[in-house]
Enzyme design. Sequence first.
Site, PDB file in Angstrom:
ATOM      1  N   GLU A   1       0.507  -1.228  -0.275  1.00  0.00           N
ATOM      2  CA  GLU A   1       0.001  -0.188   0.140  1.00  0.00           C
ATOM      3  C   GLU A   1       0.939   1.386  -0.108  1.00  0.00           C
ATOM      4  O   GLU A   1       1.666   1.659   1.259  1.00  0.00           O
ATOM      5  CB  GLU A   1      -0.721  -0.145   0.988  1.00  0.00           C
ATOM      6  CG  GLU A   1      -1.397  -0.685   1.413  1.00  0.00           C
ATOM      7  CD  GLU A   1      -2.998  -1.165   2.153  1.00  0.00           C
ATOM      8  OE1 GLU A   1      -2.229  -0.771   3.734  1.00  0.00           O
ATOM      9  OE2 GLU A   1      -3.855  -1.761   2.495  1.00  0.00           O
TER      10      GLU A   1
ATOM     11  N   ASP B   1      -2.185  14.660  -6.635  1.00  0.00           N
ATOM     12  CA  ASP B   1      -1.093  14.087  -6.872  1.00  0.00           C
ATOM     13  C   ASP B   1       0.027  14.465  -8.232  1.00  0.00           C
ATOM     14  O   ASP B   1      -0.873  14.936  -8.651  1.00  0.00           O
ATOM     15  CB  ASP B   1      -1.206  12.214  -7.531  1.00  0.00           C
ATOM     16  CG  ASP B   1      -1.702  11.219  -6.100  1.00  0.00           C
ATOM     17  OD1 ASP B   1      -1.510  11.879  -4.641  1.00  0.00           O
ATOM     18  OD2 ASP B   1      -2.083  10.301  -6.129  1.00  0.00           O
TER      19      ASP B   1
ATOM     20  N   ARG C   1      16.335  19.222  -8.731  1.00  0.00           N
ATOM     21  CA  ARG C   1      15.041  20.244  -8.616  1.00  0.00           C
ATOM     22  C   ARG C   1      14.771  20.489  -7.029  1.00  0.00           C
ATOM     23  O   ARG C   1      15.000  20.079  -6.620  1.00  0.00           O
ATOM     24  CB  ARG C   1      14.407  19.371  -9.186  1.00  0.00           C
ATOM     25  CG  ARG C   1      14.402  19.330 -10.621  1.00  0.00           C
ATOM     26  CD  ARG C   1      12.817  17.912 -10.561  1.00  0.00           C
ATOM     27  NE  ARG C   1      12.870  17.043 -12.115  1.00  0.00           N
ATOM     28  CZ  ARG C   1      11.973  16.866 -12.994  1.00  0.00           C
ATOM     29  NH1 ARG C   1      11.224  18.738 -13.316  1.00  0.00           N
ATOM     30  NH2 ARG C   1      12.458  16.997 -14.494  1.00  0.00           N
TER      31      ARG C   1
ATOM     32  N   HIS D   1      12.150  24.367  -3.408  1.00  0.00           N
ATOM     33  CA  HIS D   1      10.803  24.937  -4.204  1.00  0.00           C
ATOM     34  C   HIS D   1      10.118  24.779  -2.647  1.00  0.00           C
ATOM     35  O   HIS D   1      10.194  23.530  -1.359  1.00  0.00           O
ATOM     36  CB  HIS D   1      10.481  24.186  -4.612  1.00  0.00           C
ATOM     37  CG  HIS D   1      11.317  23.730  -6.354  1.00  0.00           C
ATOM     38  ND1 HIS D   1      10.939  23.045  -6.867  1.00  0.00           N
ATOM     39  CD2 HIS D   1      11.936  24.379  -7.150  1.00  0.00           C
ATOM     40  CE1 HIS D   1      11.821  23.377  -8.206  1.00  0.00           C
ATOM     41  NE2 HIS D   1      12.407  24.324  -7.915  1.00  0.00           N
TER      42      HIS D   1
ATOM     43  N   LYS E   1       3.684  17.561   1.651  1.00  0.00           N
ATOM     44  CA  LYS E   1       3.835  16.546   0.771  1.00  0.00           C
ATOM     45  C   LYS E   1       4.700  15.319   1.105  1.00  0.00           C
ATOM     46  O   LYS E   1       4.856  15.023   2.237  1.00  0.00           O
ATOM     47  CB  LYS E   1       5.136  17.283  -0.173  1.00  0.00           C
ATOM     48  CG  LYS E   1       5.012  18.470  -1.324  1.00  0.00           C
ATOM     49  CD  LYS E   1       6.345  18.626  -1.124  1.00  0.00           C
ATOM     50  CE  LYS E   1       6.102  20.554  -2.395  1.00  0.00           C
ATOM     51  NZ  LYS E   1       7.346  20.546  -3.194  1.00  0.00           N
TER      52      LYS E   1
ATOM     53  N   HIS F   1      12.210  22.397  -0.079  1.00  0.00           N
ATOM     54  CA  HIS F   1      12.264  20.395  -1.449  1.00  0.00           C
ATOM     55  C   HIS F   1      12.535  20.741  -2.017  1.00  0.00           C
ATOM     56  O   HIS F   1      12.582  21.541  -3.486  1.00  0.00           O
ATOM     57  CB  HIS F   1      10.807  20.225  -0.603  1.00  0.00           C
ATOM     58  CG  HIS F   1      11.080  18.568  -1.733  1.00  0.00           C
ATOM     59  ND1 HIS F   1      10.824  18.420  -2.800  1.00  0.00           N
ATOM     60  CD2 HIS F   1      11.506  17.878  -1.172  1.00  0.00           C
ATOM     61  CE1 HIS F   1      10.517  17.419  -3.725  1.00  0.00           C
ATOM     62  NE2 HIS F   1      11.362  16.644  -1.930  1.00  0.00           N
TER      63      HIS F   1
ATOM     64  N   TYR G   1       4.332  12.840  -5.655  1.00  0.00           N
ATOM     65  CA  TYR G   1       4.485  12.756  -4.427  1.00  0.00           C
ATOM     66  C   TYR G   1       2.786  14.020  -4.545  1.00  0.00           C
ATOM     67  O   TYR G   1       2.092  13.852  -5.724  1.00  0.00           O
ATOM     68  CB  TYR G   1       5.248  14.409  -4.084  1.00  0.00           C
ATOM     69  CG  TYR G   1       5.489  15.042  -4.909  1.00  0.00           C
ATOM     70  CD1 TYR G   1       4.982  16.708  -4.690  1.00  0.00           C
ATOM     71  CD2 TYR G   1       6.233  14.874  -6.063  1.00  0.00           C
ATOM     72  CE1 TYR G   1       4.931  17.340  -5.597  1.00  0.00           C
ATOM     73  CE2 TYR G   1       6.085  16.569  -7.053  1.00  0.00           C
ATOM     74  CZ  TYR G   1       6.163  17.559  -6.884  1.00  0.00           C
ATOM     75  OH  TYR G   1       6.201  18.448  -7.984  1.00  0.00           O
TER      76      TYR G   1
ATOM     77  N   ASP H   1      15.550  27.426 -11.171  1.00  0.00           N
ATOM     78  CA  ASP H   1      16.266  27.065 -10.317  1.00  0.00           C
ATOM     79  C   ASP H   1      17.436  28.073  -9.928  1.00  0.00           C
ATOM     80  O   ASP H   1      18.111  28.029  -9.034  1.00  0.00           O
ATOM     81  CB  ASP H   1      16.216  25.629 -10.122  1.00  0.00           C
ATOM     82  CG  ASP H   1      15.398  24.603  -9.627  1.00  0.00           C
ATOM     83  OD1 ASP H   1      14.616  25.798  -8.889  1.00  0.00           O
ATOM     84  OD2 ASP H   1      15.226  23.563  -9.660  1.00  0.00           O
TER      85      ASP H   1
END
Length: 182
Positions: free
Chosen positions: A29, A48, A60, A63, A73, A120, A133, A169
């Site tokens: 799960e 999602d 990345r 953020h 998240k 993140h 995520y 970025d």
Amino acid sequence: MIKVTQTGIADLVVIEPIVHGDHRGWFMETYSEQDLKEHGIHTAFVQDNHSYSAQKNTLRGLHFQTNPKAQTKLIRCVRGIIIDTVVDLRKHSKTYKKWFSIELSAENKKQLYIPKGFAHGFLTVTDDVEVQYKVDEFYSKENDRSIRYDDPEIGIDWGIENPILSEKDLSAPLLKDSDADF
């Protein structure tokens, strides 16, 4: 069932699903509201997201979204390997400006639960990486922010010299010049 491990930063936890395997493969799960509630996590996710990075050393981040659209998240890597990294931006936290990193991979199946008030980012360790995520707040362009991945005040050790970055970025401000206010 899940295993929840504290990280040393308040409210930031690693989640490991229980994997059931046999000669055919495995089952797990990936999300259970009930399991999270049993561990004191009461988050209603609304969206999602799924990202793909073609090349190793793609970075990345970092953020986040500002209030009132800040996001919690739940991150997992479903293909390849990433080093997932977060920075505590909560000014009244004992761990303000501290960072935490963990390897997330399709193989280890670990997830990182990131509460509101954190920046993140992640670095791809392999080519062809997919990350999924959940977030508890919809994307808001007006609240979308980033800070420099190499901000010296934070001092994250990404382990590489020249990551592959987006224009967003590359032009992100330092934390001291941002409007992060958690």
